[in-house]
Scaffold this active site. Structure first.
Site, short mmCIF file in Angstrom:
data_model
loop_
_atom_site.label_atom_id
_atom_site.label_comp_id
_atom_site.label_asym_id
_atom_site.label_seq_id
_atom_site.Cartn_x
_atom_site.Cartn_y
_atom_site.Cartn_z
N THR A 68 10.60 -51.32 -14.42
CA THR A 68 9.59 -50.28 -14.62
C THR A 68 8.37 -50.56 -13.75
OG1 THR A 68 10.30 -49.91 -16.91
CG2 THR A 68 8.07 -49.23 -16.35
N THR A 94 6.73 -50.35 -7.99
CA THR A 94 7.70 -50.93 -7.06
C THR A 94 9.12 -50.60 -7.49
OG1 THR A 94 6.14 -52.76 -6.70
CG2 THR A 94 8.35 -53.04 -5.84
N ASP A 118 13.46 -55.69 -10.70
CA ASP A 118 12.17 -55.28 -11.28
C ASP A 118 11.04 -55.92 -10.50
OD1 ASP A 118 10.37 -54.07 -12.97
OD2 ASP A 118 10.95 -55.17 -14.77
N ASP A 130 3.78 -58.51 -12.16
CA ASP A 130 2.32 -58.44 -12.02
C ASP A 130 1.79 -59.71 -11.38
OD1 ASP A 130 1.88 -55.84 -13.29
OD2 ASP A 130 2.62 -56.82 -15.09
N LYS A 159 4.65 -60.16 -16.63
CA LYS A 159 5.03 -58.77 -16.54
C LYS A 159 4.48 -58.03 -17.75
CE LYS A 159 9.29 -57.88 -15.54
NZ LYS A 159 8.80 -56.80 -14.63
N GLY A 160 4.49 -56.71 -17.67
CA GLY A 160 4.05 -55.93 -18.82
C GLY A 160 2.79 -55.14 -18.60
N GLY A 161 2.30 -55.09 -17.35
CA GLY A 161 1.12 -54.27 -17.08
C GLY A 161 1.35 -52.81 -17.43
N GLU A 203 12.10 -54.84 -20.76
CA GLU A 203 12.34 -55.56 -19.51
C GLU A 203 12.91 -56.95 -19.79
OE1 GLU A 203 8.84 -53.55 -16.71
OE2 GLU A 203 8.46 -55.45 -17.75
N LYS A 226 1.06 -60.54 -5.18
CA LYS A 226 1.49 -60.94 -6.53
C LYS A 226 1.84 -62.41 -6.61
CE LYS A 226 1.03 -56.67 -7.69
NZ LYS A 226 2.12 -55.79 -8.08
#
Length: 215
Positions: free
Chosen positions: A23, A26, A76, A79, A89-91, A98, A116
């Site tokens: 998600t 990108t 995937d 962040d 991850k999870g922004g 995920e 990143k």
């Protein structure tokens, strides 16, 4: 640069199989590239409702993870990612799904731009998905780990939960922190992908796409 790494990730797809799709911006470029494969893949597992909609918009068959016996590859973004290919991850709020898809995948390919890549995780606020009734309890417990826990404004996850972002962390032992936070009652999971890091990172740079391998 995002388009370049998305295109490079296609080389990791196993034809005739299902691919896991992440998600974010990108990952959206990757979905656009994936659509060009047509019938060369059997379908995709989406890590969020937004990803499902984009996949279906391209005519790509979306399967529930419980329908899939084998998931050779999950692609995937991140962040933040460190040299050990551990990530935050999870922004975008999709960290739980995920993390579930990543856990099933045989290979996790992270696609990211060079901004990143960090030496130490934590500059990007660490997302924690929380059952709504436990928000205040979890926020108090998170404060014990350092940093400042702030409930994300106007954010409800696809699972109907809330997100607490922990600001100001410097994460020396990402795997230990991941486990410690997950022990707090009311936490669904957190955005540290340390116990299951990426296997490959395709990193977009001004000089082209670099490939980094875990270990």
């Amino acid at each position: 640069m995002k388009q370049a790494v998305a295109r490079a990730a296609i080389a990791h797809i196993v034809e005739g199989q299902v691919v896991g799709v992440g998600t974010g911006s990108t990952a959206n470029f990757f979905i656009d590239e994936l659509a060009l494969l047509g019938q060369r893949i059997r379908g995709a597992v989406a890590s969020s409702e937004a990803t499902r909609r984009r996949l279906e918009g391209h005519g790509i068959r979306v399967l529930d993870l419980n329908e899939v016996d084998r998931l050779p590859v999950y692609v995937d973004g991140a962040d933040e990612i460190n040299p050990s290919l551990q990530m935050i991850k999870g922004g975008g709020g999709a960290l739980t799904r995920e993390k579930i898809v990543a856990a099933v995948a045989e290979k996790f390919v992270c696609i990211a731009d060079q901004s990143k890549l960090v030496a130490v995780l934590g500059h990007f606020p660490l997302p924690v998905e929380v059952i709504p009734m436990a928000v205040n309890h979890v926020r108090r417990e998170l404060a014990r780990f350092g940093g400042e826990p702030i409930v994300r404004d106007r954010c409800t996850t696809d699972n109907g939960n809330l997100i607490i972002d922990v600001h100001g962390l410097e994460i020396a032992d990402a795997a230990a922190l991941e486990s410690g936070i997950n022990q707090i009652v009311g936490v669904v999971t957190n955005g540290l992908f340390a116990r299951r890091p990426a296997d490959v990172c395709l990193l977009a740079t001004a000089a082209g796409v670099q490939t980094k391998i875990a270990g």
